[in-house]
Design an enzyme around this catalytic site. Structure first.
Site, PDB file in Angstrom:
ATOM      1  N   ASN A   9       3.758   1.439 -10.566  1.00 58.96           N
ATOM      2  CA  ASN A   9       2.655   1.531  -9.599  1.00 58.96           C
ATOM      3  C   ASN A   9       3.219   2.176  -8.336  1.00 58.96           C
ATOM      4  OD1 ASN A   9       0.594   1.124  -7.776  1.00 58.96           O
ATOM      5  ND2 ASN A   9       0.755  -1.124  -7.754  1.00 58.96           N
ATOM      6  N   TRP A  10       2.947   3.473  -8.185  1.00 62.15           N
ATOM      7  CA  TRP A  10       3.529   4.198  -7.047  1.00 62.15           C
ATOM      8  C   TRP A  10       2.832   3.859  -5.739  1.00 62.15           C
ATOM      9  CZ3 TRP A  10       4.193  10.012  -8.926  1.00 62.15           C
ATOM     10  CH2 TRP A  10       4.990  10.021 -10.083  1.00 62.15           C
ATOM     11  N   LYS A  11       1.701   3.177  -5.792  1.00 63.63           N
ATOM     12  CA  LYS A  11       0.909   2.865  -4.590  1.00 63.63           C
ATOM     13  C   LYS A  11       0.648   4.156  -3.798  1.00 63.63           C
ATOM     14  CE  LYS A  11       2.660  -1.790  -4.846  1.00 63.63           C
ATOM     15  NZ  LYS A  11       2.989  -3.029  -4.183  1.00 63.63           N
ATOM     16  N   HIS A  95      -5.648  -5.149  -8.196  1.00 56.46           N
ATOM     17  CA  HIS A  95      -4.329  -5.393  -7.581  1.00 56.46           C
ATOM     18  C   HIS A  95      -4.527  -6.239  -6.321  1.00 56.46           C
ATOM     19  CE1 HIS A  95      -0.576  -4.703  -5.468  1.00 56.46           C
ATOM     20  NE2 HIS A  95      -0.058  -4.400  -6.631  1.00 56.46           N
ATOM     21  N   GLU A  97      -3.389  -5.986  -3.474  1.00 50.09           N
ATOM     22  CA  GLU A  97      -3.640  -5.191  -2.255  1.00 50.09           C
ATOM     23  C   GLU A  97      -5.096  -4.751  -2.187  1.00 50.09           C
ATOM     24  OE1 GLU A  97      -0.384  -2.482  -2.883  1.00 50.09           O
ATOM     25  OE2 GLU A  97       1.003  -4.145  -2.553  1.00 50.09           O
ATOM     26  N   GLU A 167       1.059 -11.122 -10.974  1.00 53.44           N
ATOM     27  CA  GLU A 167       1.805 -10.691  -9.795  1.00 53.44           C
ATOM     28  C   GLU A 167       1.621 -11.712  -8.680  1.00 53.44           C
ATOM     29  OE1 GLU A 167       2.539  -6.140  -9.931  1.00 53.44           O
ATOM     30  OE2 GLU A 167       0.710  -6.523  -8.829  1.00 53.44           O
ATOM     31  N   GLY A 173       6.749  -6.737  -3.096  1.00 60.60           N
ATOM     32  CA  GLY A 173       7.360  -5.958  -2.024  1.00 60.60           C
ATOM     33  C   GLY A 173       8.189  -6.801  -1.064  1.00 60.60           C
ATOM     34  N   SER A 213       8.633  -7.490  -7.139  1.00 60.48           N
ATOM     35  CA  SER A 213      10.064  -7.302  -6.893  1.00 60.48           C
ATOM     36  C   SER A 213      10.909  -7.258  -8.166  1.00 60.48           C
ATOM     37  CB  SER A 213      10.589  -8.368  -5.918  1.00 60.48           C
ATOM     38  OG  SER A 213       9.926  -8.237  -4.660  1.00 60.48           O
ATOM     39  N   GLY A 234       6.484  -1.835  -8.608  1.00 59.06           N
ATOM     40  CA  GLY A 234       6.097  -1.097  -7.412  1.00 59.06           C
ATOM     41  C   GLY A 234       7.283  -0.320  -6.864  1.00 59.06           C
ATOM     42  N   GLY A 235       7.917  -0.859  -5.830  1.00 60.53           N
ATOM     43  CA  GLY A 235       8.986  -0.160  -5.110  1.00 60.53           C
ATOM     44  C   GLY A 235      10.025   0.509  -6.007  1.00 60.53           C
TER      45      GLY A 235
HETATM   46  P1  PGA Z   1       6.874  -4.454  -6.033  1.00 52.77           P
HETATM   47  O1  PGA Z   1       5.298  -4.260  -6.303  1.00 52.77           O
HETATM   48  O2  PGA Z   1       7.589  -4.160  -7.335  1.00 52.77           O
HETATM   49  O3  PGA Z   1       7.200  -3.441  -4.971  1.00 52.77           O
HETATM   50  O4  PGA Z   1       7.074  -5.852  -5.592  1.00 52.77           O
HETATM   51  C1  PGA Z   1       4.708  -4.657  -7.513  1.00 52.77           C
HETATM   52  C2  PGA Z   1       3.229  -4.347  -7.471  1.00 52.77           C
HETATM   53  O5  PGA Z   1       2.604  -4.544  -6.410  1.00 52.77           O
HETATM   54  O6  PGA Z   1       2.628  -3.900  -8.468  1.00 52.77           O
END
Ligand code: PGA
Length: 252
Positions: A9-11, A95, A97, A167, A173, A213, A234-235
């Site tokens: 997930n590149w956001k 998600h 977010e 999640e 993050g 994470s 994500g990251g």
């Molecule tokens: P993260 O994000 O790996 O940066 O914690 C995961 C996500 O939000 O899908």
């Protein structure tokens, strides 16, 4: 036997030229990798670029959101058919977010999930508790309510085409991962909830990813748990080598 699935997930990161370098590097890193499904979920503006670059590879494409209507006067929105047209096969929905910053609730996520499935997109449906909810002992209630609400009214076949991503919001993050035991407990709870909604056979077939994470250093342990079928990253998905290491951790 559930095949593991790892999605990046590149956001809101990577211009089209950044996306091109990342995908070129991933194509090399993962050239011979077949042991898990691998999905890249770039921002909308990179979908066409990534779609072209992954043609003929085993990498697959997903989006990060979509609207539930097929078309019409919804300024700024993107439909399932527009995603399909770019050879997108997955879409992340609900998600945390989106839930937190864009006020998406289970009812809205459910409409999107149904629209995605109707257009043959596989939804990756995110659920997870906040730290306050965990501290208040409400994990089971919060997560099972999200699963039931987001996936309400789906047939067994539709559930099997759906991926659930657990999640925990406090792990996204933050560098703070759930322990493999904490994650496994909630994955088992999600599978139990799916069995109540459909059947044991369906629940055993649905793939449940962990996200929050995930890094090369903790992926193998998480992915070795019985109910953890891969990860939503994500990251660490923004760097080709880190993401490839995580993907390789999903090989049996
Ligand atoms: P993260 O994000 O790996 O940066 O914690 C995961 C996500 O939000 O899908």
């Amino acid at each position: 036997m559930r095949k593991k699935i790892v999605a990046g997930n590149w956001k809101m990161n990577k211009t089209a030229s950044d996306a091109e370098s990342l995908v070129r590097a991933l194509r090399e890193e993962l050239a011979n990798f077949r042991e898990a499904d691998v999905v890249l979920c770039p921002p909308f503006t990179d979908l066409a670029t990534v779609s072209r670059l992954i043609q003929g590879t085993h990498l697959d494409l997903g989006a990060q959101n979509m609207h539930y209507e097929k078309s019409g006067a919804f300024t700024g929105e993107i439909s399932a058919d527009m995603l399909r047209d770019l050879y997108c096969h997955y879409v992340i929905l609900g998600h945390s977010e989106r839930r937190q910053y864009f006020h998406e609730d289970d009812a809205l996520v459910n409409r999107k999930v149904k629209a995605a499935l109707a257009s043959s997109l596989r939804p990756i449906v995110c659920v997870g508790e906040t730290l306050e909810e965990r501290d208040a002992g409400r994990v089971e209630e919060v997560v099972s309510t999200q699963v039931k609400g987001s996936l309400a009214g789906l047939s067994g076949k539709e559930l099997l085409d759906t991926i659930v991503a657990y999640e925990p919001v406090w792990a996204i993050g933050t560098g703070r991962t759930a322990t493999s035991d904490q994650a496994e407990d909630v994955h088992a709870l999600i599978r139990k909830t799916l069995a109540e909604m459909a059947s044991e056979a369906v629940a055993q077939g649905v793939r449940i990813q962990y996200g929050g994470s995930v890094k090369p250093g903790n992926a193998k342990e998480l992915f070795s748990m019985p109910d953890i079928d891969g990860g939503l990253i994500g990251g660490a998905s923004l760097d080709a080598h880190s993401f490839a290491e995580i993907v390789r951790a999903a090989a049996r």
